[in-house]
Design an enzyme around this catalytic site. Structure first.
Site, PDB file in Angstrom:
ATOM      1  N   HIS A   1      -2.167  -7.174   5.048  1.00 37.65           N
ATOM      2  CA  HIS A   1      -3.135  -6.911   6.116  1.00 37.65           C
ATOM      3  C   HIS A   1      -2.667  -5.743   6.974  1.00 37.65           C
ATOM      4  O   HIS A   1      -1.468  -5.518   7.166  1.00 37.65           O
ATOM      5  CB  HIS A   1      -3.392  -8.165   6.966  1.00 37.65           C
ATOM      6  CG  HIS A   1      -2.229  -8.673   7.759  1.00 37.65           C
ATOM      7  ND1 HIS A   1      -1.886  -8.164   8.993  1.00 37.65           N
ATOM      8  CD2 HIS A   1      -1.334  -9.661   7.509  1.00 37.65           C
ATOM      9  CE1 HIS A   1      -0.835  -8.811   9.468  1.00 37.65           C
ATOM     10  NE2 HIS A   1      -0.473  -9.720   8.592  1.00 37.65           N
TER      11      HIS A   1
ATOM     12  N   ASP B   1      -3.894  -5.106  10.209  1.00 38.58           N
ATOM     13  CA  ASP B   1      -4.035  -5.310  11.653  1.00 38.58           C
ATOM     14  C   ASP B   1      -2.766  -5.923  12.232  1.00 38.58           C
ATOM     15  O   ASP B   1      -1.906  -6.452  11.509  1.00 38.58           O
ATOM     16  CB  ASP B   1      -5.245  -6.190  11.974  1.00 38.58           C
ATOM     17  CG  ASP B   1      -5.156  -7.585  11.372  1.00 38.58           C
ATOM     18  OD1 ASP B   1      -4.641  -7.720  10.232  1.00 38.58           O
ATOM     19  OD2 ASP B   1      -5.590  -8.556  12.026  1.00 38.58           O
TER      20      ASP B   1
ATOM     21  N   ASP C   1       5.300  -7.544  10.925  1.00 41.70           N
ATOM     22  CA  ASP C   1       4.050  -8.218  10.535  1.00 41.70           C
ATOM     23  C   ASP C   1       2.884  -7.248  10.556  1.00 41.70           C
ATOM     24  O   ASP C   1       2.182  -7.165  11.546  1.00 41.70           O
ATOM     25  CB  ASP C   1       3.801  -9.402  11.470  1.00 41.70           C
ATOM     26  CG  ASP C   1       2.733 -10.345  10.975  1.00 41.70           C
ATOM     27  OD1 ASP C   1       2.315 -10.210   9.812  1.00 41.70           O
ATOM     28  OD2 ASP C   1       2.323 -11.213  11.745  1.00 41.70           O
TER      29      ASP C   1
ATOM     30  N   GLU D   1      -6.656 -10.141   9.906  1.00 41.56           N
ATOM     31  CA  GLU D   1      -5.873 -11.311   9.507  1.00 41.56           C
ATOM     32  C   GLU D   1      -5.384 -12.095  10.708  1.00 41.56           C
ATOM     33  O   GLU D   1      -5.193 -13.315  10.626  1.00 41.56           O
ATOM     34  CB  GLU D   1      -4.673 -10.869   8.649  1.00 41.56           C
ATOM     35  CG  GLU D   1      -3.924 -12.005   7.974  1.00 41.56           C
ATOM     36  CD  GLU D   1      -2.824 -12.625   8.822  1.00 41.56           C
ATOM     37  OE1 GLU D   1      -2.313 -13.700   8.456  1.00 41.56           O
ATOM     38  OE2 GLU D   1      -2.452 -12.018   9.859  1.00 41.56           O
ATOM     39  N   GLU D   2      -5.156 -11.402  11.828  1.00 40.26           N
ATOM     40  CA  GLU D   2      -4.508 -12.033  12.981  1.00 40.26           C
ATOM     41  C   GLU D   2      -5.483 -12.778  13.894  1.00 40.26           C
ATOM     42  O   GLU D   2      -5.081 -13.246  14.956  1.00 40.26           O
ATOM     43  CB  GLU D   2      -3.757 -10.967  13.805  1.00 40.26           C
ATOM     44  CG  GLU D   2      -2.650 -10.250  13.056  1.00 40.26           C
ATOM     45  CD  GLU D   2      -1.435 -11.120  12.778  1.00 40.26           C
ATOM     46  OE1 GLU D   2      -1.486 -12.332  13.073  1.00 40.26           O
ATOM     47  OE2 GLU D   2      -0.443 -10.582  12.258  1.00 40.26           O
TER      48      GLU D   2
END
Length: 358
Positions: A70, A72, A100, A130-131
């Site tokens: 991901h 984001d 991350d 994703e977050e």
């Protein structure tokens, strides 16, 4: 905004994409750059859905592997742009997204550009949102509009794993446990009933709860059940008539959503319980032949993934999946997020070696 140079070292690519803010719902600038960079590569067929970019080889190989990450991040807190730091003689890249999971994405972009003749066909996925809420996740959208793109024999998600292999993931459930009372003036509290006080047994049960350790296909997953938020109260001079304790249950991937819900309801028997969100986990996926070859090639000793990740999406589609990426998961979302440069190099080396082995 300068174009992404995918011929640069992975560390430089990581620095470049980390320095481009891409907090959830603001990924378009980075997605545009990734799209432009991979669309220029003649050995890849590229598809875009919103801010999710998919790039695929079509070499007629007998097997296909999805490698996803991901783009984001969680909100920035004075930790962009990145900078190099040294801790105990170890060089790190510091800043939001380094763990991350933009360092993992950087490795993937580097390899996507360079591996024109891999041993398996590859589907690279770089996705948005994703977050945040699962309904916004780029993979959720992609699975709905182009489920064919998920067809594969094995999947690797570049979530931070300290450069080792983390199999599967725990499931996660959120529940609201509620109490009621009767409002009254706090000067005459005996007339009412305090809903916040009535929540004390909920907290007592949580404090006394002993989470399980559950073996699943050779890995031991640690569960947890915790209060993560309490809300209640009307005013400083009013006895509250309602209280709500939000509880998060992280459960082993051997449990179905139904069993996880049943467990939570048993723990809080006698209280009003509303399940507001539940996502099943993923079994380790290490029994798949490609997974075993991958683990052997990178020389990793697999461990369980305690947090929920998108490997669960692939597992739900029948694709065994593992987590493999640079960065310490304990530093994900941390304001001192940082990744050892050596881990970025090790993950690139591991993936490259496995994907090019004859």
């Amino acid at each position: 905004m300068p174009a992404l140079d995918l011929s640069a070292p992975s560390v430089d690519i990581a620095r470049a994409i980390c320095d481009i803010p891409s907090v959830s719902d603001d990924e378009t600038v980075l997605a545009d750059l990734i799209h432009a960079a991979v669309d220029a590569l003649p050995h890849l067929d590229v598809y875009r859905d919103g801010d999710t970019i998919v790039a695929r080889t079509d070499l007629g190989r007998a097997q296909r592997v999805v490698i996803a990450g991901h783009i984001d991040t969680v909100p920035i807190n004075a930790n962009v742009p990145t900078r190099g730091i040294v801790i105990d003689d170890e060089p790190y890249l510091w800043g939001r997204g380094t763990v991350d999971m933009k360092s993992g994405v950087a490795v993937q972009l580097k390899l996507a550009a360079e591996l024109v003749d891999p041993r398996v066909d590859l589907t690279w996925m770089w996705y948005d949102h994703e977050e945040v809420d699962s309904d916004l996740n780029g993979l959720t959208r992609l699975a709905r509009t182009r489920p064919d793109l998920f067809a594969a024999d094995f999947a690797i998600l570049g979530e931070p794993s300290n450069g080792t292999v983390e199999g599967g993931c725990n499931g996660t459930l959120r529940a609201l446990v509620r109490t009621k009372g009767v409002r009254a003036h706090s000067a005459r509290a005996w007339i009412g009933e305090n809903a916040i006080h009535n929540a004390a047994p909920i907290l007592a049960r949580l404090a006394a709860y002993r989470p399980r350790k559950v073996p699943v296909d050779g890995l031991v997953y640690r569960e947890s059940l915790n209060a993560v938020r309490i809300s209640g109260g009307v005013a400083s001079n009013v006895i509250p008539d309602a209280c709500e304790v939000e509880v998060n249950y992280r459960f082993a991937p051997s449990l179905t959503a139904e069993r996880a819900e049943g467990h939570v309801r048993d723990v809080f028997a006698g209280f009003s319980v509303e399940i507001v969100d539940c996502a099943e986990g993923a079994r380790p996926g290490l029994d798949a032949p490609l997974a075993q070859e991958f683990v052997a090639a990178v020389g990793a000793e697999p461990t369980p993934k305690y947090g929920w990740t998108d490997v669960a999406r692939f597992a739900a589609l029948g694709v065994p999946a593992v987590n493999y990426g640079p960065g310490d998961p304990h530093l994900a979302h941390h304001d001192e997020e940082r990744v050892p440069l050596s881990q970025i190099a090790d993950v690139e080396r591991g993936l490259r070696s496995w994907l090019t082995a004859s």
